[in-house]
Scaffold this motif. Structure first.
Motif, PDB file in Angstrom:
ATOM      1  N   PHE A 266       0.857  -1.184   0.000  1.00  0.00           N
ATOM      2  CA  PHE A 266       0.000   0.000   0.000  1.00  0.00           C
ATOM      3  C   PHE A 266       0.891   1.232   0.000  1.00  0.00           C
ATOM      4  O   PHE A 266       1.259   1.740   1.059  1.00  0.00           O
ATOM      5  N   TYR A 267       1.241   1.730  -1.163  1.00  0.00           N
ATOM      6  CA  TYR A 267       2.165   2.860  -1.229  1.00  0.00           C
ATOM      7  C   TYR A 267       1.455   4.195  -0.967  1.00  0.00           C
ATOM      8  O   TYR A 267       0.242   4.332  -1.209  1.00  0.00           O
ATOM      9  N   PRO A 268       2.189   5.187  -0.461  1.00  0.00           N
ATOM     10  CA  PRO A 268       1.590   6.461  -0.054  1.00  0.00           C
ATOM     11  C   PRO A 268       0.766   7.148  -1.133  1.00  0.00           C
ATOM     12  O   PRO A 268      -0.317   7.672  -0.857  1.00  0.00           O
ATOM     13  N   GLU A 269       1.279   7.190  -2.373  1.00  0.00           N
ATOM     14  CA  GLU A 269       0.559   7.908  -3.420  1.00  0.00           C
ATOM     15  C   GLU A 269      -0.815   7.288  -3.690  1.00  0.00           C
ATOM     16  O   GLU A 269      -1.783   7.988  -4.023  1.00  0.00           O
ATOM     17  N   SER A 270      -0.920   5.966  -3.520  1.00  0.00           N
ATOM     18  CA  SER A 270      -2.202   5.292  -3.712  1.00  0.00           C
ATOM     19  C   SER A 270      -3.183   5.670  -2.607  1.00  0.00           C
ATOM     20  O   SER A 270      -4.384   5.884  -2.853  1.00  0.00           O
ATOM     21  N   VAL A 271      -2.679   5.754  -1.379  1.00  0.00           N
ATOM     22  CA  VAL A 271      -3.527   6.098  -0.242  1.00  0.00           C
ATOM     23  C   VAL A 271      -3.953   7.575  -0.311  1.00  0.00           C
ATOM     24  O   VAL A 271      -5.093   7.913   0.017  1.00  0.00           O
ATOM     25  N   VAL A 272      -3.057   8.448  -0.739  1.00  0.00           N
ATOM     26  CA  VAL A 272      -3.425   9.853  -0.941  1.00  0.00           C
ATOM     27  C   VAL A 272      -4.597   9.939  -1.916  1.00  0.00           C
ATOM     28  O   VAL A 272      -5.596  10.618  -1.667  1.00  0.00           O
ATOM     29  N   CYS A 273      -4.475   9.243  -3.039  1.00  0.00           N
ATOM     30  CA  CYS A 273      -5.540   9.202  -4.038  1.00  0.00           C
ATOM     31  C   CYS A 273      -6.845   8.717  -3.427  1.00  0.00           C
ATOM     32  O   CYS A 273      -7.924   9.288  -3.677  1.00  0.00           O
ATOM     33  N   ALA A 274      -6.775   7.686  -2.579  1.00  0.00           N
ATOM     34  CA  ALA A 274      -7.980   7.092  -2.006  1.00  0.00           C
ATOM     35  C   ALA A 274      -8.723   8.063  -1.095  1.00  0.00           C
ATOM     36  O   ALA A 274      -9.947   8.188  -1.167  1.00  0.00           O
ATOM     37  N   PHE A 275      -7.984   8.744  -0.222  1.00  0.00           N
ATOM     38  CA  PHE A 275      -8.638   9.687   0.689  1.00  0.00           C
ATOM     39  C   PHE A 275      -9.279  10.842  -0.086  1.00  0.00           C
ATOM     40  O   PHE A 275     -10.403  11.255   0.207  1.00  0.00           O
ATOM     41  N   VAL A 276      -8.562  11.362  -1.075  1.00  0.00           N
ATOM     42  CA  VAL A 276      -9.109  12.472  -1.852  1.00  0.00           C
ATOM     43  C   VAL A 276     -10.330  12.012  -2.649  1.00  0.00           C
ATOM     44  O   VAL A 276     -11.354  12.699  -2.711  1.00  0.00           O
ATOM     45  N   PHE A 277     -10.235  10.827  -3.255  1.00  0.00           N
ATOM     46  CA  PHE A 277     -11.355  10.303  -4.032  1.00  0.00           C
ATOM     47  C   PHE A 277     -12.586  10.104  -3.142  1.00  0.00           C
ATOM     48  O   PHE A 277     -13.707  10.483  -3.518  1.00  0.00           O
ATOM     49  N   ALA A 278     -12.388   9.510  -1.984  1.00  0.00           N
ATOM     50  CA  ALA A 278     -13.503   9.281  -1.061  1.00  0.00           C
ATOM     51  C   ALA A 278     -14.166  10.605  -0.684  1.00  0.00           C
ATOM     52  O   ALA A 278     -15.398  10.725  -0.696  1.00  0.00           O
ATOM     53  N   ALA A 279     -13.347  11.589  -0.359  1.00  0.00           N
ATOM     54  CA  ALA A 279     -13.875  12.893   0.046  1.00  0.00           C
ATOM     55  C   ALA A 279     -14.655  13.557  -1.078  1.00  0.00           C
ATOM     56  O   ALA A 279     -15.736  14.111  -0.866  1.00  0.00           O
ATOM     57  N   ASP A 280     -14.118  13.493  -2.285  1.00  0.00           N
ATOM     58  CA  ASP A 280     -14.751  14.161  -3.428  1.00  0.00           C
ATOM     59  C   ASP A 280     -15.966  13.423  -3.963  1.00  0.00           C
ATOM     60  O   ASP A 280     -16.689  13.955  -4.808  1.00  0.00           O
ATOM     61  N   HIS A 281     -16.192  12.204  -3.474  1.00  0.00           N
ATOM     62  CA  HIS A 281     -17.340  11.424  -3.946  1.00  0.00           C
ATOM     63  C   HIS A 281     -18.341  11.148  -2.835  1.00  0.00           C
ATOM     64  O   HIS A 281     -19.119  10.188  -2.902  1.00  0.00           O
ATOM     65  N   GLY A 282     -18.336  11.996  -1.825  1.00  0.00           N
ATOM     66  CA  GLY A 282     -19.390  11.969  -0.820  1.00  0.00           C
ATOM     67  C   GLY A 282     -19.387  10.797   0.129  1.00  0.00           C
ATOM     68  O   GLY A 282     -20.424  10.463   0.704  1.00  0.00           O
ATOM     69  N   VAL A 283     -18.237  10.172   0.351  1.00  0.00           N
ATOM     70  CA  VAL A 283     -18.153   9.052   1.288  1.00  0.00           C
ATOM     71  C   VAL A 283     -18.188   9.581   2.721  1.00  0.00           C
ATOM     72  O   VAL A 283     -17.471  10.526   3.058  1.00  0.00           O
ATOM     73  N   GLU A 284     -19.015   8.969   3.562  1.00  0.00           N
ATOM     74  CA  GLU A 284     -19.141   9.425   4.952  1.00  0.00           C
ATOM     75  C   GLU A 284     -18.108   8.797   5.888  1.00  0.00           C
ATOM     76  O   GLU A 284     -17.708   9.405   6.878  1.00  0.00           O
ATOM     77  N   VAL A 285     -17.708   7.552   5.608  1.00  0.00           N
ATOM     78  CA  VAL A 285     -16.796   6.816   6.493  1.00  0.00           C
ATOM     79  C   VAL A 285     -15.802   6.042   5.643  1.00  0.00           C
ATOM     80  O   VAL A 285     -16.188   5.456   4.619  1.00  0.00           O
ATOM     81  N   THR A 286     -14.533   6.035   6.046  1.00  0.00           N
ATOM     82  CA  THR A 286     -13.566   5.139   5.402  1.00  0.00           C
ATOM     83  C   THR A 286     -13.010   4.170   6.428  1.00  0.00           C
ATOM     84  O   THR A 286     -12.847   4.503   7.601  1.00  0.00           O
ATOM     85  N   ASN A 287     -12.743   2.946   5.972  1.00  0.00           N
ATOM     86  CA  ASN A 287     -12.078   1.951   6.817  1.00  0.00           C
ATOM     87  C   ASN A 287     -10.681   1.699   6.280  1.00  0.00           C
ATOM     88  O   ASN A 287     -10.487   1.468   5.080  1.00  0.00           O
ATOM     89  N   ASN A 288      -9.701   1.706   7.189  1.00  0.00           N
ATOM     90  CA  ASN A 288      -8.288   1.587   6.811  1.00  0.00           C
ATOM     91  C   ASN A 288      -7.621   0.510   7.661  1.00  0.00           C
ATOM     92  O   ASN A 288      -7.079   0.792   8.731  1.00  0.00           O
ATOM     93  N   SER A 289      -7.668  -0.720   7.185  1.00  0.00           N
ATOM     94  CA  SER A 289      -7.074  -1.853   7.898  1.00  0.00           C
ATOM     95  C   SER A 289      -5.706  -2.175   7.302  1.00  0.00           C
ATOM     96  O   SER A 289      -5.492  -3.248   6.740  1.00  0.00           O
ATOM     97  N   TYR A 290      -4.779  -1.246   7.422  1.00  0.00           N
ATOM     98  CA  TYR A 290      -3.457  -1.393   6.814  1.00  0.00           C
ATOM     99  C   TYR A 290      -2.536  -0.321   7.384  1.00  0.00           C
ATOM    100  O   TYR A 290      -2.975   0.575   8.102  1.00  0.00           O
ATOM    101  N   TYR A 291      -1.246  -0.419   7.049  1.00  0.00           N
ATOM    102  CA  TYR A 291      -0.360   0.728   7.236  1.00  0.00           C
ATOM    103  C   TYR A 291       0.263   1.045   5.896  1.00  0.00           C
ATOM    104  O   TYR A 291       0.358   0.193   5.005  1.00  0.00           O
ATOM    105  N   VAL A 292       0.674   2.282   5.729  1.00  0.00           N
ATOM    106  CA  VAL A 292       1.237   2.728   4.455  1.00  0.00           C
ATOM    107  C   VAL A 292       2.682   2.232   4.341  1.00  0.00           C
ATOM    108  O   VAL A 292       3.495   2.454   5.232  1.00  0.00           O
ATOM    109  N   ASP A 293       2.996   1.580   3.247  1.00  0.00           N
ATOM    110  CA  ASP A 293       4.345   1.076   3.010  1.00  0.00           C
ATOM    111  C   ASP A 293       5.235   2.188   2.445  1.00  0.00           C
ATOM    112  O   ASP A 293       4.724   3.176   1.923  1.00  0.00           O
TER     113      ASP A 293
END
Length: 511
Positions: A266-293
């Motif tokens: 799980f590389y940082p740039e992928s996780v950055v993309c995920a948080f921004v995408f979730a926020a911009d698409h109206g997601v209320e909750v995210t689950n993160n069962s990992y650490y950033v590699d």
């Protein structure tokens, strides 16, 4: 499984330097970290001709971003994607001095490599291998699941009963206006227990840092990348007369894939993309069962690791500011995360690891330690800390069922792990803080359903308020029953290092 909370996924206290970050700006320079070790500096100078990925973090004004992009080109970098709103630019470059050169550019606030190995063609927190439910076992379970409205395999879901989720579903199974995004290895939305609640319009493949929303891009690379599908079922498997039920069986679930298809990192740039995408698409909750590699802990005195913390923190703060609550698993090392010295023998995990000792108050687990992220520890059927779950006074926010092979339930399969969905229409048991976090995310979704105007901060307060805290155990803690004390709980009945503010309660959440 590189970083699903199957490895040493540690969730630590929010450091002062981060908790004081009120905006999306650069983390303060005063955030001192542990002294550099050979492990932190091993990847400081990549070999010439080796292409790496970088994050370049800048101010968010257009003039600065344009100026930095020109500097990136001069330093032989290629821009992959620019997140203007948070000032994060994802770059590929084979220039061994790229990071050093960009850090000297006016307007650049941090810059560094996000990996220590070359780009490939193109982890988590469960503990141990999956135990698949056979057809014969499923038939045995179904024979015991006879209550009205009960799913065929629900007799094996001790975890739902432990937090009152079975009763809560009869009162309020969740709102269709609430979506939980599973940032993970991908979600198999074709599974019959997930298809009714899956939100394709809020799903994407963020591997590499740029969102791909083409149909099915969010699905796991193969059946062995099952982690995200299991997590999704724990949250929102439908009550449709098939298989299992989720904690919030009527809310929507989305999949945002961030796991590299080859390494599953799980590389940082992928996780950055995920948080921004979730926020911009109206997601209320995210689950993160990992650490950033690739770093289990990111030390702020290393420029590469500092840039990783900065970039991911900007993205998750952006999500919070847009109304998204982020939850993360605590880790499976049975470590006291309020200690001042922990062994990290797995970093970097994409090349050659070099053992080091870190202070978790100064070197940060990402995203778990970031400000505003809810940290979740794991419990078993006896409502006591799971033997593997990390803990720490002032670190853990809440606890939730994650499974424990030493705590045996009175269920047909007598399996203390968590039963949920798997790719290819299958079901399996897993345990880990990876399984605890989605239970809490499901309860957060129920709370959001009941309180649609609640902010992320309010939802976090509600999660803590509805929790049941058993308090520290009266006897010395021996999680695996070998006669040796495995952990020491610090704190009182209201809040402590094992359970934070307590174990989540779905029934109380809907009431």
């Amino acid at each position: 499984m590189a970083h699903l909370r199957s490895r040493r996924r540690l969730a630590l206290a929010v450091p002062v330097a981060l908790s004081l970050t009120a905006s999306l700006g650069f983390l303060p320079g005063a955030a001192a970290a542990a002294p550099l070790t050979t492990a932190t500096s091993a990847a400081a100078s990549p070999a010439a001709g080796v292409e790496l990925a970088y994050v370049v973090n800048t101010k968010t004004d257009r003039h600065t971003i344009d100026s930095v992009k020109r500097a990136i080109a001069r330093a032989d970098g290629t821009v992959v994607v620019t997140y203007d709103k948070i000032g994060v630019i994802v770059v590929h470059s084979a220039n061994p001095d790229f990071g050093k050169q960009l850090r000297a550019v006016r307007g650049v606030q941090s810059a560094g490599a996000t990996r220590t190995a070359p780009l490939t063609v193109a982890g988590t927190t469960d503990e141990g291998a999956a135990q698949y439910l056979t057809k014969a076992q499923a038939a045995k379970v179904a024979a015991r699941s006879t209550a009205s409205g009960e799913e065929p395999l629900e007799a094996d879901q001790w975890d739902l009963r432990a937090i009152g989720a079975d009763k809560a579903a009869k009162i309020n199974p969740g709102s269709r206006n609430v979506t939980v995004a599973v940032i993970d290895t991908g979600v198999d939305d074709t599974h019959p227990d997930l298809a009714p609640n899956f939100s394709a319009t809020q799903s994407a493949n963020c591997v590499g840092g740029k969102a791909d929303t083409s149909y099915g891009a969010w699905r796991p690379a193969n059946a062995d990348h099952y982690h995200g599908t299991h997590v999704a079922g724990e949250i929102a498997a439908a009550r449709n007369g098939i298989g299992v039920a989720g904690v919030a069986p009527n809310v929507k679930v989305a999949g945002i894939k961030v796991a590299d298809p080859v390494s599953e990192l799980f590389y940082p740039e992928s996780v950055v993309c995920a948080f921004v995408f979730a926020a911009d698409h109206g997601v209320e909750v995210t689950n993160n069962s990992y650490y950033v590699d690739p770093w289990l802990y990111n030390c702020m005195d290393d420029p590469d690791q500092r840039a990783i913390v900065d970039a991911v923190n900007r993205a998750q703060l952006y999500a919070q500011h847009k109304g998204t609550l982020n939850l993360a698993s605590a880790g499976n090392s049975n470590d006291d995360l309020d200690s001042h010295a922990l062994a990290d023998d797995s970093s970097p995990d994409d090349s050659t690891a070099v053992p080091r000792t870190v202070d978790p108050h100064e070197c940060f687990d990402v995203p778990t330690q970031l400000p505003g992220v809810v940290t979740v520890s794991a419990t078993g059927v006896a409502s006591t800390k799971s033997y593997y779950s990390s803990y720490g006074d002032g670190v853990i926010d809440i606890a939730a069922p994650g499974g424990d092979k030493f705590q045996i339930p009175d269920t047909p399969s007598k399996n203390g792990r968590i039963l949920s969905t798997m790719p290819n229409n299958e079901y399996a048991f897993l345990q880990g803080t990876s399984m605890a976090s989605p239970h809490a995310a499901g309860v957060a979704a129920l709370l959001k359903s009941a309180h649609p105007s609640a902010t992320p901060a309010k939802l976090q307060a509600l999660l803590k308020a509805q929790a049941d805290n058993p308090g520290c155990p009266a006897d010395p803690y021996d999680g695996d029953g070998d006669g040796v004390v495995d952990a020491t709980c610090v704190g009182g009945k209201r809040v402590n290092g094992f359970y934070g503010f307590g174990i989540i309660n779905a029934l109380r959440a809907v009431k």
